[in-house]
Design an enzyme around this catalytic site. Structure first.
Site, short mmCIF file in Angstrom:
data_model
loop_
_atom_site.label_atom_id
_atom_site.label_comp_id
_atom_site.label_asym_id
_atom_site.label_seq_id
_atom_site.Cartn_x
_atom_site.Cartn_y
_atom_site.Cartn_z
CE1 TYR A 63 3.85 -9.99 -3.04
CE2 TYR A 63 2.30 -9.05 -4.60
CZ TYR A 63 3.43 -8.93 -3.82
OH TYR A 63 4.13 -7.75 -3.81
CG HIS A 132 9.37 -9.41 -5.51
ND1 HIS A 132 8.36 -10.29 -5.30
CD2 HIS A 132 9.12 -8.38 -4.68
CE1 HIS A 132 7.53 -9.82 -4.39
NE2 HIS A 132 7.97 -8.65 -3.99
CB SER A 211 3.63 -1.03 2.27
OG SER A 211 3.69 -2.40 1.93
N PRO A 212 2.04 2.07 0.83
CG PRO A 212 0.54 3.00 -0.71
CD PRO A 212 1.29 1.73 -0.39
N GLY A 214 1.61 2.12 5.05
CA GLY A 214 2.36 1.44 6.11
C GLY A 214 1.74 0.10 6.45
NE ARG A 215 4.85 -4.58 4.99
CZ ARG A 215 4.98 -5.43 3.99
NH1 ARG A 215 3.97 -6.18 3.62
NH2 ARG A 215 6.14 -5.55 3.35
N GLY A 216 -1.22 -0.65 6.36
CA GLY A 216 -2.50 -0.45 7.06
C GLY A 216 -2.36 0.30 8.38
N1 LIG Z 1 7.71 -5.03 -3.93
C1 LIG Z 1 7.53 -5.50 -2.72
O1 LIG Z 1 8.43 -6.07 -2.13
C2 LIG Z 1 6.19 -5.32 -2.05
C3 LIG Z 1 6.06 -5.56 -0.68
C4 LIG Z 1 4.81 -5.37 -0.09
C5 LIG Z 1 3.74 -4.95 -0.85
N2 LIG Z 1 3.90 -4.75 -2.20
C6 LIG Z 1 2.77 -4.31 -3.04
O2 LIG Z 1 2.21 -3.14 -2.48
C7 LIG Z 1 0.81 -3.32 -2.32
C8 LIG Z 1 0.29 -2.49 -1.16
O3 LIG Z 1 1.00 -2.77 0.02
P1 LIG Z 1 0.32 -3.40 1.30
O4 LIG Z 1 -0.94 -4.09 0.94
O5 LIG Z 1 1.40 -4.15 1.97
O6 LIG Z 1 0.05 -2.17 2.26
P2 LIG Z 1 -0.80 -0.84 2.21
O7 LIG Z 1 -1.38 -0.61 0.90
O8 LIG Z 1 0.07 0.19 2.83
O9 LIG Z 1 -1.94 -1.19 3.28
C9 LIG Z 1 -2.88 -2.18 3.04
C10 LIG Z 1 -3.73 -2.31 4.29
O10 LIG Z 1 -4.41 -1.09 4.53
C11 LIG Z 1 -5.79 -1.32 4.69
N3 LIG Z 1 -6.48 -0.19 4.04
C12 LIG Z 1 -6.38 0.17 2.72
N4 LIG Z 1 -7.11 1.28 2.49
C13 LIG Z 1 -7.67 1.62 3.67
C14 LIG Z 1 -8.52 2.67 4.08
N5 LIG Z 1 -8.93 3.61 3.24
N6 LIG Z 1 -8.92 2.72 5.38
C15 LIG Z 1 -8.51 1.77 6.27
N7 LIG Z 1 -7.71 0.76 5.95
C16 LIG Z 1 -7.27 0.67 4.66
C17 LIG Z 1 -6.08 -2.64 4.03
O11 LIG Z 1 -7.11 -3.31 4.72
P3 LIG Z 1 -8.44 -3.81 3.96
O12 LIG Z 1 -7.98 -4.73 2.87
O13 LIG Z 1 -9.21 -4.46 5.05
O14 LIG Z 1 -9.08 -2.56 3.44
C18 LIG Z 1 -4.76 -3.39 4.21
O15 LIG Z 1 -4.74 -4.08 5.44
C19 LIG Z 1 0.65 -4.83 -2.15
O16 LIG Z 1 -0.66 -5.23 -2.44
C20 LIG Z 1 1.66 -5.35 -3.14
O17 LIG Z 1 1.10 -5.35 -4.44
C21 LIG Z 1 5.11 -4.91 -2.79
#
Ligand SMILES: NC(=O)c1ccc[n+]([C@@H]2O[C@H](COP(=O)([O-])OP(=O)(O)OC[C@H]3O[C@@H](n4cnc5c(N)ncnc54)[C@H](OP(=O)(O)O)[C@@H]3O)[C@@H](O)[C@H]2O)c1
Length: 341
Positions: A63, A132, A211-212, A214-216
């Protein structure tokens, strides 16, 4: 806002794993992947994790090509005994060559990668160390064997795997106990339910849905990454978030919006509550790791662990995943889904 924060409950991360808050924190987006960040706001968000009982903090060496681990270091130093620190190796990038990327699971690489993560995070031990991505050309006995060496040497406490198949999890778990599997799992991405979730439940391995939200996209706060997000946002490259797919997928959020409105909750909260409850169906301990840069959203997301959806609400949400247009990555070849077939 009420200033008194009630911490969320805890759960054991895998058999004999650490005790962590039942929701964790994905730190990737606070300094990488999703466009320019406000560092001060991101740090305030990090500080709120511990107050809310959100103790599993997730990063990876790739990252920001190491920058995310470095960004976390001061927070980690301030809260070392209160958090469970997870990082990952296996996707090699080079700061001096933007076009270089390799999947590395060999022992020599793992030994080098862990030293670099320890240095950037400024810690003596990593609580949870994940592979990873899987390079099927390297036997799991070599990769997980090398990870087990790190446990014996006191550099790592517990082992995890990301984007592995059920068969790979079983094989790895025979080499050394695996505490957690981390793969995408949400209302939009349910391929893990075909195999690996069942194997994890059987082996007593915890599941960490990444990404629970769905990445937002499942929060309904943006509907087309191509139009609504900055040019440096990685989601512009994901097929399901742009153009016709985005339009079709935004329409799938209608039941989420309705349930949220009926309950006085947010759409994001309903999406997160679904992940927690879906795991119960599979008899599995889960610690989803939503990411946010905003303190208010961190608290909003943590509050979800107290929501229970009704059977009727779950039925409304059930068909969504099968109707999603577009894959979760432009190149699916590195996902567990590609190898599960
Ligand atoms: N193992 C892997 O290959 C892998 C791949 C991807 C991700 N990950 C891990 O999983 C973590 C989470 O995944 P992710 O960040 O991709 O996606 P996510 O948690 O599904 O979604 C994050 C997005 O949602 C928004 N968000 C969060 N809470 C919100 C709320 N209450 N209301 C409105 N918008 C909201 C955030 O925006 P704001 O920041 O503007 O609030 C951000 O853009 C990552 O940080 C990483 O550590 C692992």
């Amino acid at each position: 806002m009420n200033n008194v924060i009630e911490p969320i409950r805890s759960v054991e991360l895998g058999t004999a794993g650490p005790l962590v808050g039942v929701q964790g924190f994905g730190a990737m987006g606070i300094s990488a992947a999703y466009g320019p960040t406000d560092a001060a706001a991101a740090r305030a968000t990090l500080d709120a994790t511990v107050e809310a009982g959100v103790t599993l903090i997730d990063t990876a060496d790739m990252y920001g090509v190491g920058a995310n681990e470095e960004f976390l270091a001061p927070f980690v130093a301030a809260h070392r005994d209160e958090i469970t620190l997870a990082t990952k190796f296996g996707i090699e990038y080079r700061a001096d060559d933007p076009n270089y990327r390799a999947i590395r699971n060999d022992r020599a690489y793992i030994r080098k990668a862990v030293e670099a993560s320890l240095r950037r995070l400024q810690v003596e031990v990593i609580d949870l160390y994940y592979m990873h991505r899987r390079d099927p050309a390297i036997p799991l006995s070599e990769s997980v064997g090398a990870m087990a060496e790190l446990v014996r040497e006191g550099k790592v406490r517990h082992l995890g795997l990301s984007e592995v198949t059920g068969a790979e999890l079983r094989e790895a778990h025979d080499v050394h106990p695996i505490a957690a599997v981390q793969t995408e799992w949400s209302l939009f991405s349910r391929d893990v339910e075909r195999h690996v979730v069942g194997v994890a439940a059987e082996l007593g391995v915890a599941f960490v849905p990444y990404s629970p939200l769905g990445r937002g996209f499942l929060t309904g706060t943006f509907t087309d990454a191509g139009k609504d997000l900055s040019n440096s946002d990685f989601r512009q490259l994901l097929p399901r978030f742009t153009g016709d797919n985005a339009e079709a997928n935004a329409a799938l959020l209608a039941p989420l919006h309705k349930i949220a409105a009926d309950r006085g909750a947010t759409t994001a909260q309903i999406a997160l509550a679904w992940v927690q409850q879906r795991a119960q169906v599979h008899g599995l301990a889960v610690v989803p790791i939503p990411g946010t840069r905003k303190r208010s959203r961190l608290l909003e997301n943590a509050a979800v662990t107290r929501i229970t959806l009704t059977t009727e609400e779950l039925a409304l949400l059930e068909p969504i995943a099968s109707r999603v247009a577009g894959d979760r990555y432009a190149d699916m070849s590195l996902t567990s889904a590609a190898r599960e077939g």
